[in-house]
Every structure is written in C-alpha cells, then in structure tokens.
Design an enzyme around this catalytic site. Sequence first.
Site, PDB file in Angstrom:
ATOM      1  N   HIS A  59       0.795  -1.237   0.000  1.00 35.87           N
ATOM      2  CA  HIS A  59       0.000   0.000   0.000  1.00 35.87           C
ATOM      3  C   HIS A  59       0.826   1.284   0.000  1.00 35.87           C
ATOM      4  CE1 HIS A  59      -0.253   0.798   4.629  1.00 35.87           C
ATOM      5  NE2 HIS A  59       0.873   0.175   4.337  1.00 35.87           N
ATOM      6  N   HIS A  60       2.147   1.205   0.228  1.00 33.23           N
ATOM      7  CA  HIS A  60       2.986   2.404   0.130  1.00 33.23           C
ATOM      8  C   HIS A  60       3.491   2.648  -1.290  1.00 33.23           C
ATOM      9  CE1 HIS A  60       2.943   3.242   4.331  1.00 33.23           C
ATOM     10  NE2 HIS A  60       3.587   2.145   4.687  1.00 33.23           N
ATOM     11  N   ALA A  61       3.429   1.644  -2.144  1.00 32.59           N
ATOM     12  CA  ALA A  61       3.972   1.786  -3.502  1.00 32.59           C
ATOM     13  C   ALA A  61       3.111   2.757  -4.306  1.00 32.59           C
ATOM     14  CB  ALA A  61       4.010   0.424  -4.186  1.00 32.59           C
TER      15      ALA A  61
END
Length: 885
Positions: free
Chosen positions: A320-322
């Site tokens: 989810h940080h990408a």
Amino acid sequence: MSDSGYMEVDTSPTSRQADGDASLIENISSSLEDHQAQSSGVQMPKDADVSMDVDPPAAPDGPEGASEEIGIIVEKTTTTTIETSTILPRESHLQSNPQQTSSELLQTISPAALSNGNHPPQSASNEAESSTPINNHDNHYPATVDPLAIFASRPPAFQPTPAQTDTRTVERPRIYRTGYVYDPMMMLHCQEGYIPTAEHVVDNGAGHPEEPMRIKRIFARLAEQGLIKRMLKLEFGQVVMEQVMLVHGEDLWNKVQGTENLSDEYIQESKQYYEQLSLYVCRETAHCARLSCGGVIQACVSVCKEEVRNAFAIVRPPGHHAEPDEHMGFCFFNNVAVAAREVQRKGLAKKVLILDWDVHHGNGTQRAFWDDPDVLYISLHRHDGGRFYPTSDFGALDMVGSGAGEGKSVNIPWPGPGFGDADYIYAFQRIVMPIAYEFAPDLVIISAGFDAADGDRLGECHVTPAAYGHMTHMLSALAGGKLVVALEGGYNLKAISDSALAVAQVLLGETPAELEAHQASEVATEVIYQCAKVQSKYWKSIDVKACEPPEITAFEDGSSAVTSIPDLLKLHRSWHMYEKHQLFQIPLANSELENTFGGQVLCSEGVYDAGPKGVLVVFVHDFGNLRVETDGVASTNVHLANSYLINTSDEIVNWVKREGYNLIDINVLKQLPTHFASEGPRMVSKNGPALEARLIRYIWDNYIELSEADNVVLIGHGTGCQTIMDLVNHREVEKKVKAVVQVAGLHSLVRPDPNNDTRRAWFRKSNRIYVPSSHPILEEERIQKRLGGQIFTSEKAKVVDLLNDVLPQIKDFIASKLPLREAVLVDTTASVSSNIDVDVDGVGKTNGHTYVNGNGNDAGDVNGSGNSNQTEAEKSNGSVDPIVV
C-alpha cells in the site's frame, strides 16, 4: 455427496454439529426419512453423516450444475433438506433381512469427507455424469405437512421395496465459504544473511521488521487451529506487466524487474539508496513481488466470480505504500490497487471500497485513486502531525481527493501512539460504516496491516485480535459479503498470527470474540469529530452532532471543568467595567445571592457619599439583546450579543460619569435563555422573578438607602424592568427616588401596587416606559388609560437598539425630574441692556444675571428654551441676588 473439494463437517470445538445430539437427530431423521420414502419412492438411509455448508448463497443463474471454474452442483429449491452422503445396501441384502432395523443398514461417511479441502474440485460435468437429476419437488415435504402427522403415520416396521433402493441423490447449492492465497516461495525475498526467526521469538529484534517468517507464522497458526482445511486454496500466478501498468508506470516495472539481475556487489553498493526508500532487495525480490500482487488479484477475481464467498491473501511483500511511480516502505507493487483496477477492467466490480487499517497511511493507494469516483479509500492510521511514516500531510484530515474523486478519500489520522479497540470501533461506528453503506460497494478489500496490534513495536498501538474480528465482521455486511483481506504490514509475529486468526474465523462465519467494556479516548472522539465535520460535506450519512465529543464536567479531583457562557460573559463584563470605568464589585453577604450574582453588582467609588450632584443612578439590566434575538429564531450569535451589551452599558456609564453622578450597575442575568413561550410575553404581571427581587431589595437595604445621595434614579433595561418594579412595590422609595425609567423592549411589565393610591400617584408622575411600537400592550385601551402618558414608543424592536434610540429622551426626562441643588451666581454691574452669554448644557443663551444648574426648569426655565425671562426687579436693578435652592 463426498466430493473432497468441498468443506465437510469439522470435528474441532468450533463445529456446529455436537456429538451429543446424534441420538436426537437419528430419532427425528428416521421418521422423516420413512415418510419421504413412502411419498417419493426414494430410499434415504437414516444414519448418514450430515454435511454442513455455512451460509450457502443463492443458486447462480444458468442450468443446474453450471459453473466454469469449480464443481458446484446446484438444485433450485425453496425448502431446507438434510443432505446425506451414504453407501446404500444391496437389494439382495434387504430382501433377505426384511426386519433388520434401518440403523443397522447405514454405512459411514466416505473418507473424502475428512479431507482438508485442498484437493482440486471435481468439475461440474464429471459430477453431473455420476448423478441423475430428478424433479426438485419429489424430494421435499409440502409446506403444509404437520410434523405430528408424520410421526403418527409412521409404519410399524421398515418394509423396503425395489423402488426404495433407487440410487438417485438430491443436491443443494455448494460454495466454498473462504478461499486463501499462500505460497512459501514469497519467503525468498529477504536480506543478505537472513537467519529465520525461531518459532518461540515474537519478532526479530534488530533485524528488518518485514521478514519472511511473517506469512509462515500466519499460515501455521491458521493450520494448527483447523482453519486451513476448511478453506479453499486458490491457485494463482504472477502478475504481468499489463496488469501492473493499470496503476504503475513502466519505469517502476523496469526498476523492480531489474533487481533479478543485480550482482552481489551492486546490491551492497545500492543498499543505502534502498534504505532511504525503506526497502531492501535481493535477486528474488521481483519474483516475490509478482507473486504477492498476483495472489491478491486472484483472491479478488475468485470472490467477484463467486467461486468463494470471501478470501484471505497471505502475501508479502506488502503494497500500500507503492506509489504509481515509486516503490517505497517495504512495498514494490501496490497489490490492492492493481487488484481493484483488474476487477474493474474485467467488469467484475465497478465500485470498490478499500479499507486500510494498517498503522501507516497507504499513500500509494490513495494517490492511485485520488480522482477516481468509483474507488472509496478509507484509512485509519497514525499521523502524528505528518511526522509518522510516510512523513507527509497526504494522510491528513483534509486530504479528500480531487476532481471527480473529491470526497472519496477518507482519512482518520491518530495524533500519536496508544490507540486501541475502543477508538477503532468508535471510528467504524461513526465514520467508516456510515460512509461505506452510503457508497454501497460491489467489492470490499481490506489492506490488513496488523502493525496497530497490541505488541507491535513499530505501531505502538493496542488493537486486540477481537477488535480486528469485529471490524472484519462489520465489513462483511457490505457488497453481499464479497470481502478480500490482503496482508500488508505487521511485525510482531505473535500479534499478526493471533490477529489473522481472528479475522479468518470471522471470514469462515464464526462470531467474533466478545470485546470488554470500553470507551473511546477523549483524543479519539475529537479526531472523529473533526473528521465528521470534513466528511459531512460529501456524505449525508455523517451526523456531526452525534460525533461531537462529550463535555468534561469534572476533573479527577472533583472540581468542575465547565465554565458556562453566561459566566464567561459576566467575568468579561466585570473586567471591562473595572478597566474602563473603574467600577468595583459589591460583595453580597447572602450566600445564595453571591453564588448567583457574585461579581455582577458593580458601583462607582464612594457610592455611600452624596457625590458632586447628590445623584445615584441604579442601572438594572440583563444581557437583554440575547433575550430579544432568540425570540422566534433557532440560534443566538453570542459574539454579536456581547458586543451589543458592552456598547450599551458604555453609553449609560459614560453619561453618568460626565454628569458627575454615582452609579450602581446590577446585572440580573443568571443564564442564557434557550426557550421562550410560543404565545409571547405577558403584557402586565403582578411581580417579577423572585431571586432578582431579593437581590434588588438587598441592594436597597444595604447600599442605596444608606447612601447620602438624596436623589435616586432607577433605570431598568430588558428584564431588569421587572426587578426595579418589584423594588417600587415592596420598599418605601418615594422620598429618595426621583425618576423611574423602563426600557422594556418586548418584555412584560410589572404593574405598580394597585392598593397604594399614594404610590400610584407618585409613580404616574415619576415613571416613563419605552417600548417598541409593536408591543402588545399598546393594543389594550384599558392599560393605556391606566398608565396615562407614561408610555413612549420607538420603531426599534430589539431592546438594545431601543435603548440607544431613546437615550436622549431618557437624559432629558431625568434632568427634568432632578431638583436644583446649587445656584451659580453671575455677578454683573452692567446696565440692563448688558448681556452675558452663558452656555447652559447646549440649550441656548441666557441674558442678565441668572443661576444655572443645567438640570431643572426653575432656573429661568432655561432647559429647552432659547432665553430666560427676567423679573421686573431684575430689569430695573440690573442685578439679582444669589439664590440657593
């Protein structure tokens, strides 16, 4: 039916079939079977084991048994039947033993029923070949059958016939409750020199928190609790470039793919670069990233196609940080974002809800759908004012999306560590679920990071497995139960295993564990309140008032934490009057009066002295503007009201100081009025409020009557009019009080005592009442006649505006009622024709010798006229003797 691919009876403690119920079921089922055998001609052995399906869905469209991907045998029926898997006895055996009981003829369930559910499912076509469909209605009781009649009509013995040995079977809808995605190959993404964490260790200490054992521990925990054998393993492949490009750019794809060809030397040289991005790489990183993303895609596709009701993707690395153009924060491809785009591309779902409860904000997911109206992203995370990873304001309250996606990003940012079950559940109840229901998604995906779990050293929060179960349970009510849980973060191996277990149990239909009594923290309620104010612009279901934090009524030591608005206004006014006009507080010896009106009775210095003019003005008022402005309206502007009050008071006090009078200022407001009678004010009443009456009598007895001032002026403003009238009716005030002024606005009036003729006569000459021209008292001729010429009107309706409008008239009236106290001798020896100009308070000029006090009419009648009249003696002598009144 004994297909090994379907979920069978679980003999663990969570099974719904208790062993102790076997005898009861045998007795009831034997009667039902005999009755059905007689009516349908189909033999149903009595002692077959019962296959249990949890919440079977409605039969899919199409012909019976139709399914493209898994074996689903469907019978469309409107009644509930008990399905059995049996081995039927030979007909010859039945004929040779006609009296043998049915329980002795039954066989045990097939061994396939005890399988772990992970074998490839039997295809629909193969199963159809082994079973002969029959008419659905031939195998069920009519809806009107009386169970008692069934038992009463039971034959005395089992009498098998050739027709009863028919091997036809009855099928019902079958669907796996939960699928899972797992591949130990994803553990190959690791740091150089990684040593697997021992089984008894909860985290790897100084090692990198995103370690391979995370998924192994979760899978092992589910397996040891018997959950894996109740779930369907979903076969999946790696994500391909075409799918990744739905969210990410080609450059990012190439960056990740390039890690497969890195040399050991280059990996060491680039270590610092990747650490700045909170990443590490190895030659297996790209392979694991493709598997992780492909696994989440398959979970979503299988759920959308109804191959499984819901699914748990136990994958790593997380995603989810990408962001679309950059990998970061342990993440390479945004698994959830790519999966959401893929199901949209395939037309399997249009509206997708992504709920991110990872303790870190999913900046990559939010950015991927920043302007997309069909994807709702909701995140609960630590923000710490932008100091917590990913250290930006992108996860702040006001980050709501843009363009068509405005309002489709919902951020609930915790300001620090320590948030727990009560805070998360409260956020779900007030924000998450109302918005989710209003959005009505076709698919729900949970970005399930378990780093907010109690014990996680990165998140430092305290969410328990039970709370994760309850949040999952609430989300399961959306999208017809189509729910995918995709693992994100979580770095305490025990915490993530226990939390994942609680989530998986709910996915399988179990009731979440009971939560202890809890209450959301004050900080959390404030965050939710602020979030509600932001999101209420976009979602009708958000009730801002319901989210408003409760008031703190007391501190730990028991002292009150509440300061009411009236008290604040009173304190401000006392300070203002002292700073600007040097008015001092009068102490009240009565405890009840002090508690109610303390600090609200003010006086000028030397109030007991006569003062320069021997005049004492008693100004009794409330915050009258508040009372009038709330008449007939829903709310009051307190700031505007306060401004009115101070300005009005200042005008009165400035005038009193200029004239050299003493002053007692009494504020009789106890609390802000919030409700008024719909019929409006009474026109005339017998008395005013009791407590205010006690206050004014106390002031009269202890201050006014003891003052050396012989000339007292009573001025009432708003409800203060009722207070001064109570004083008039209950004290002998005629000797000292020279004028009574009531600025009543639309308030009711108190009449003078009708039994005291002397006081009524004095009052008629000394009183003036100022009311708006719309006051109902003007419509009563009887009251008009009684009050005579005492009533004066203004076109102003608000009591503060009314006072400002009639203040010049009030000054003139009071001046006309005050007696002369001293004369000023103007000595002149000039001839009669000589003129001396004396400015008499702006009234005009006087000729000759005269005395001037600027107040009364007896000094040559100078008040209100242009010239004074001289006597004949004054004209002949050209001088006058000094006069002292």
